[in-house]
Design a protein around this motif. Structure first.
Motif, PDB file in Angstrom:
ATOM      1  N   GLN A 163      -5.886  73.606  77.647  1.00  0.00           N
ATOM      2  CA  GLN A 163      -5.761  73.676  76.189  1.00  0.00           C
ATOM      3  C   GLN A 163      -5.732  75.138  75.716  1.00  0.00           C
ATOM      4  O   GLN A 163      -4.989  75.462  74.798  1.00  0.00           O
ATOM      5  CB  GLN A 163      -6.911  72.921  75.511  1.00  0.00           C
ATOM      6  CG  GLN A 163      -6.853  71.420  75.722  1.00  0.00           C
ATOM      7  CD  GLN A 163      -5.518  70.823  75.312  1.00  0.00           C
ATOM      8  OE1 GLN A 163      -4.967  71.169  74.275  1.00  0.00           O
ATOM      9  NE2 GLN A 163      -4.986  69.943  76.147  1.00  0.00           N
ATOM     10  N   GLN A 164      -6.528  75.997  76.341  1.00  0.00           N
ATOM     11  CA  GLN A 164      -6.490  77.421  75.990  1.00  0.00           C
ATOM     12  C   GLN A 164      -5.105  77.994  76.252  1.00  0.00           C
ATOM     13  O   GLN A 164      -4.573  78.752  75.449  1.00  0.00           O
ATOM     14  CB  GLN A 164      -7.517  78.210  76.804  1.00  0.00           C
ATOM     15  CG  GLN A 164      -8.941  77.998  76.391  1.00  0.00           C
ATOM     16  CD  GLN A 164      -9.895  78.670  77.370  1.00  0.00           C
ATOM     17  OE1 GLN A 164      -9.561  78.893  78.522  1.00  0.00           O
ATOM     18  NE2 GLN A 164     -11.093  78.968  76.908  1.00  0.00           N
ATOM     19  N   GLN A 185      -2.603  76.999  73.675  1.00  0.00           N
ATOM     20  CA  GLN A 185      -2.749  77.805  72.453  1.00  0.00           C
ATOM     21  C   GLN A 185      -2.130  79.191  72.628  1.00  0.00           C
ATOM     22  O   GLN A 185      -1.475  79.720  71.732  1.00  0.00           O
ATOM     23  CB  GLN A 185      -4.233  77.923  72.061  1.00  0.00           C
ATOM     24  CG  GLN A 185      -4.857  76.614  71.628  1.00  0.00           C
ATOM     25  CD  GLN A 185      -4.061  75.938  70.523  1.00  0.00           C
ATOM     26  OE1 GLN A 185      -3.683  76.559  69.539  1.00  0.00           O
ATOM     27  NE2 GLN A 185      -3.789  74.656  70.706  1.00  0.00           N
ATOM     28  N   GLU A 229       4.658  69.486  71.576  1.00  0.00           N
ATOM     29  CA  GLU A 229       3.406  69.409  72.349  1.00  0.00           C
ATOM     30  C   GLU A 229       3.623  68.950  73.788  1.00  0.00           C
ATOM     31  O   GLU A 229       3.126  69.561  74.723  1.00  0.00           O
ATOM     32  CB  GLU A 229       2.410  68.473  71.652  1.00  0.00           C
ATOM     33  CG  GLU A 229       1.771  69.045  70.429  1.00  0.00           C
ATOM     34  CD  GLU A 229       0.799  70.179  70.727  1.00  0.00           C
ATOM     35  OE1 GLU A 229       0.170  70.183  71.790  1.00  0.00           O
ATOM     36  OE2 GLU A 229       0.681  71.060  69.859  1.00  0.00           O
ATOM     37  N   GLN A 238      -9.548  71.122  81.886  1.00  0.00           N
ATOM     38  CA  GLN A 238      -8.850  70.652  80.697  1.00  0.00           C
ATOM     39  C   GLN A 238      -8.933  71.694  79.584  1.00  0.00           C
ATOM     40  O   GLN A 238      -7.972  71.911  78.870  1.00  0.00           O
ATOM     41  CB  GLN A 238      -9.423  69.326  80.214  1.00  0.00           C
ATOM     42  CG  GLN A 238      -8.969  68.139  81.019  1.00  0.00           C
ATOM     43  CD  GLN A 238      -7.453  68.033  81.017  1.00  0.00           C
ATOM     44  OE1 GLN A 238      -6.811  68.355  82.001  1.00  0.00           O
ATOM     45  NE2 GLN A 238      -6.876  67.613  79.921  1.00  0.00           N
ATOM     46  N   GLU A 266       3.081  71.286  77.099  1.00  0.00           N
ATOM     47  CA  GLU A 266       2.098  71.010  78.145  1.00  0.00           C
ATOM     48  C   GLU A 266       2.774  70.926  79.508  1.00  0.00           C
ATOM     49  O   GLU A 266       2.262  71.461  80.495  1.00  0.00           O
ATOM     50  CB  GLU A 266       1.352  69.711  77.846  1.00  0.00           C
ATOM     51  CG  GLU A 266       0.181  69.485  78.773  1.00  0.00           C
ATOM     52  CD  GLU A 266      -0.706  68.346  78.321  1.00  0.00           C
ATOM     53  OE1 GLU A 266      -1.402  67.794  79.184  1.00  0.00           O
ATOM     54  OE2 GLU A 266      -0.709  68.011  77.125  1.00  0.00           O
TER      55      GLU A 266
END
Length: 196
Positions: free
Chosen positions: A64-65, A68, A133, A60, A137
Motif C-alpha cells: 500500500q505504501q 501511494q 487502482e 501488505q 497494484e
C-alpha cells in the motif's frame, strides 16, 4: 476480486517470489487457490518457520505504501510533462509567425510540436495510470527497478541535450530543468522500490 488475486499470484510465481504468492493465495477463499498452494509447495516447499500475521500485514502495508508512492510519482511526472509540453508550444508559436513572414527552417517547429504532443501523451498516460487502482497494484507487483533507472538515465540524457541548446534560449534551459526533475523523480522511485 479473486480473479485479480489469481493474476497477482501468477505474476509473483513467475518472478519466483513464492512466499509473496503464498500470502496472496491464502487470502483467496476458493478451492482453486488450495490447488495452487499445493502445486506451489511441490515447487518450493514452505520454510519451517511459518509467517506470522504481523509479517503478512507488514507486506501488505509495504504494498500500500508503494502504491501511494506510485500515485505521487505518476501525478508529478504527468504534471512535469504537461509543463514541458507547454514550454514547447510556447517556443513554437513565435517560430510559426516567423515562418509565415520569412523563409524559416521548419525543422525546429516540427521538433517543438512533436515534443509537445509526445509529452502530452506520456503525461496523460502517467496521470491516467495513477487513477487505475487494479492496474496500479498489478504494476507495483511486477515492478522492475532496472527499468526505472533506465527511464531516469534516458531523461537525464535528454536533459543534457536540452542543456546544450540552452546556451541561447531560456526555454531550452527550462526544458532541461524539467527533464532533469523527471530523471531525479524516477531515480528516487527506483531507490524507494528497493527499500520496500
Amino acid at each position: 476480486m479473486s480473479q485479480f488475486e489469481f493474476l497477482k499470484a501468477r505474476g509473483l510465481i513467475n518472478e519466483k517470489r513464492y512466499a509473496d504468492a503464498r500470502i496472496v493465495l491464502k487470502r483467496i477463499n476458493d478451492p482453486k487457490a488450495a490447488e495452487w498452494l499445493a502445486k506451489l509447495d511441490k515447487i518450493d516447499p514452505p520454510s519451517d518457520v511459518p509467517e506470522t500475521e504481523a509479517e503478512i500485514e507488514n507486506k501488505q502495508l509495504n504494498l500500500q505504501q508503494w502504491i501511494q508512492i506510485e500515485k505521487k510519482v505518476g501525478l508529478a511526472t504527468g504534471l512535469l510533462l504537461y509543463a514541458l509540453a507547454g514550454s514547447q508550444i510556447l517556443s513554437a508559436i513565435p517560430k510559426l509567425f516567423e515562418a509565415f513572414s520569412k523563409n524559416v527552417d521548419n525543422g525546429s517547429i516540427l521538433f517543438n510540436l512533436f515534443t509537445a504532443l509526445f509529452c502530452l501523451g506520456v503525461g496523460t498516460r502517467a496521470i491516467w495510470r495513477t487513477l487505475q487502482e487494479d492496474r496500479l497494484e498489478r504494476m507495483v507487483i511486477n515492478l522492475k527497478t532496472g527499468n526505472q533507472r533506465l527511464v531516469a538515465i534516458l531523461c537525464a540524457l535528454v536533459s543534457g541535450g536540452f542543456l546544450i541548446f540552452a546556451l541561447g534560449s531560456p526555454i531550452a534551459l527550462f526544458d532541461a530543468i524539467l527533464f532533469g526533475c523527471v530523471a531525479a523523480l524516477w531515480w528516487w522511485r527506483a531507490d524507494q522500490a528497493l527499500k520496500i
